[in-house]
Write an enzyme that holds these catalytic residues in place. Structure first.
Site, PDB file in Angstrom:
ATOM      1  CB  CYS A  94      -0.538   9.880   6.211  1.00  0.00           C
ATOM      2  SG  CYS A  94      -0.081   9.650   4.494  1.00  0.00           S
ATOM      3  CG  ASP A 120       1.129   4.224   3.758  1.00  0.00           C
ATOM      4  OD1 ASP A 120       0.492   3.176   3.650  1.00  0.00           O
ATOM      5  OD2 ASP A 120       0.662   5.353   3.510  1.00  0.00           O
ATOM      6  CB  CYS A 127      -0.920   0.026   1.207  1.00  0.00           C
ATOM      7  SG  CYS A 127      -1.917  -1.452   1.377  1.00  0.00           S
ATOM      8  CB  CYS A 157       4.098   9.806   1.060  1.00  0.00           C
ATOM      9  SG  CYS A 157       2.714  10.053   2.170  1.00  0.00           S
TER      10      CYS A 157
END
Lengths: 135, 404
Positions: A106, A39, A37, A63
């Protein structure tokens, strides 16, 4: 994509990068996400006898927003009790870092990471506790 | 050295200053600003002359006749016109199209649209090196196949398909052959006759011309027919109506004229730069080159830096302009569909960076970029739990991940 100054600051100077001893009974480790995915976050906390998080360390593959979310989280949880830390919501992280909609996941991952770390700590502590109870 | 350093020549190139100067002569009151379709005065005649001279330069770069060049707004429009134009004209003969999964979105999305209109499309998987297996292509073509569409040079990984062989296969089986050559003009010699191409999409802005103009080569012998997608004044022999933009046409023509003149020397210089970058990076642990290195354009280097996520690496490399996946899809969070089609796993697809070098790249810039990449990859790996696990000997493919 334009990142906020706060994301850039955490990304360029990440706080609390590192590793705590996984085998230490006072250390809880949470690892969430998946490489596929894009992360993976690893968050570790060391909790003292009063239930206060004394130290927190992270490593993140992801990221800039994912790195910033986990860096910010380590700052926030230090000095908090595990109960307080467990109440941190992804929306607070997203707001603090001014994450754009495509990067909200995130902050969700960061919330999942602290919950997982706390759960791991509690499992370890619970194991100790139940042994004592059984005795 | 000016920063950021531009290493994204496959996204677009700057207009060559010699080209820009010529374009400027076709805009202002004292310039050649007429409408090339005006037949009644010298303003129109002179504009038409300029456009036709430019058309001849475009044709010359690909070994075509000027009469076979149709101006468009760019390669996306050319792809649309070629594929939809053929489908609409020859749809009664058959409704099957063959293409490849690593084509540009302008081809893939056009094919998807035709599927909604009742056409059937076969999307071939490339081999792990990015190239098509010609036996698989042969097997996919049926009697009702009207069109095969395969790109010359892939925009992400720079691999060069065997266009002549693909064209021969299509022709032997009675299918027309369209080739998207947006990424290959000025990078690889092109001859539409030797390569058995019926339709070829071209773009100006990947070859030091302006954005906003391209062309479609449409074979005349034997004649390929298209149904127009843009209707109006019947410009471009009825295939693409709309007033031509002489400054744009002249820009593309001039850019292609220089490409033909300077290509041989330019490719070798750029290959030297690319290899310099590759040599600087290839000995790092866990780095992979994506796509075939031999059958590849000289200016492309696409590498995966395992255990480092591509977007964060691009952020760390802010002094160099590069792309992750392709610029057209980098707004999405999906890993590159091209790398996925090669069979690269998601991690490596997420970790890829495309460096593309060009006419104005210097050795000093390449050296700076290589050093920066090494430094930042090392820094991000220190941050990466995956790198840590790899160092500890954990097999990441065996870990149960909580996918989200």
């Amino acid at each position: 994509m334009a990142y906020s100054d706060k994301v850039l600051d955490h990304y360029e100077n990440p706080r609390n990068v590192g590793v705590l001893d996984k085998s230490d009974p006072n250390v809880g480790t949470g690892m969430v996400g998946a490489p596929a995915c894009g992360d993976v976050m690893k968050l570790q906390i060391r909790v003292n006898e009063q239930g206060v998080i004394e130290d927190a360390k992270f490593k993140t593959y992801g990221c800039g927003s994912a790195i910033a979310s986990s860096s910010l989280l380590t700052e926030w949880v230090k000095g908090k009790t595990i109960e307080e830390a467990g109440k941190i919501k992804n929306t607070q992280i997203a707001e603090e870092l001014a994450l754009p909609p495509v990067k909200i996941h995130c902050s969700v991952l960061a919330e999942d990471a602290i919950k997982a770390a706390i759960a791991d700590y509690q499992t370890k502590a619970g194991t100790k506790g139940s042994k004592a109870d059984a005795a | 050295m000016k920063k950021p350093i531009y290493l994204d020549y496959s996204a677009t190139t700057p207009v060559d200053p010699r080209v820009a100067e010529k374009m400027c002569q076709h805009l202002t009151p004292d310039g050649n600003f007429g409408n090339p379709a005006s037949r009644s005065h010298p303003f129109g005649w002179h504009a038409e002359e300029a456009v036709e001279e430019a058309r001849a330069h475009v044709a010359a770069l690909i070994g075509a006749d000027a009469k076979e060049i149709v101006w468009t707004s760019g390669a996306t429009e050319s792809d649309n016109l070629a594929i939809k134009g053929v489908a609409n004209f020859y749809g009664k003969k058959g409704k099957h199209i063959v293409t490849c999964k690593t084509e540009h979105k302008a081809v893939l999305d056009t094919c998807r649209q035709l599927e909604r209109e009742g056409f059937e499309v076969t999307y071939l998987d490339p081999e792990p090196n990015g190239l098509l297996d010609l036996e698989k292509l042969k097997a996919a073509i049926r009697p009702e196949t009207i069109l095969v569409s395969v790109m010359h040079v892939n925009n992400e990984i720079g691999v060069i398909q065997d266009i002549a062989a693909i064209g021969k296969i299509a022709r032997e089986r009675g299918a027309l052959f369209h080739c998207d050559a947006a990424q290959s003009t000025g990078k690889v010699p092109i001859d539409v006759n030797a390569m058995n191409v019926d339709l070829m999409s071209l773009s100006a802005h990947k070859t030091y011309g302006p954005k906003g103009i391209g062309a479609l080569y449409v074979r005349r012998k034997p004649r390929v027919r298209l149904e127009a997608q843009m209707h109006g004044g019947g410009h471009e022999r009825g295939m693409r109506s709309g007033t031509l933009a002489p400054h744009q046409c002249v820009g593309m023509g001039e850019a292609f004229r220089y490409a033909k003149l300077e290509m041989a020397a330019e490719i070798e210089r750029i290959r030297g730069l690319r290899d310099r970058m590759l040599n600087a990076l290839k000995d790092m642990p866990e780095v992979y080159v994506n796509g075939d290195l031999e059958r590849r354009v000289a200016h492309n280097l696409n590498m995966s830096f395992n255990f480092v996520e591509g977007e964060s690496l691009i952020m760390a490399l802010k002094d160099i302009a590069v792309s992750s996946g392709s610029a057209c899809t980098s707004a999405s969070l999906e890993p590159s569909y091209v790398l996925r089609a090669l069979g690269r796993n998601d991690e490596l697809a997420h970790s890829s960076i495309r460096f593309t070098f060009g006419r104005f790249t210097t050795q000093e810039e390449v050296d700076y970029a290589a050093a920066l990449v090494k430094e930042k990859v090392a820094k991000l790996r220190e941050l990466s739990p995956l790198w840590e696990m790899h160092q500890e000997g954990v097999d990441l493919s065996k870990v149960q991940w909580a996918a989200h």
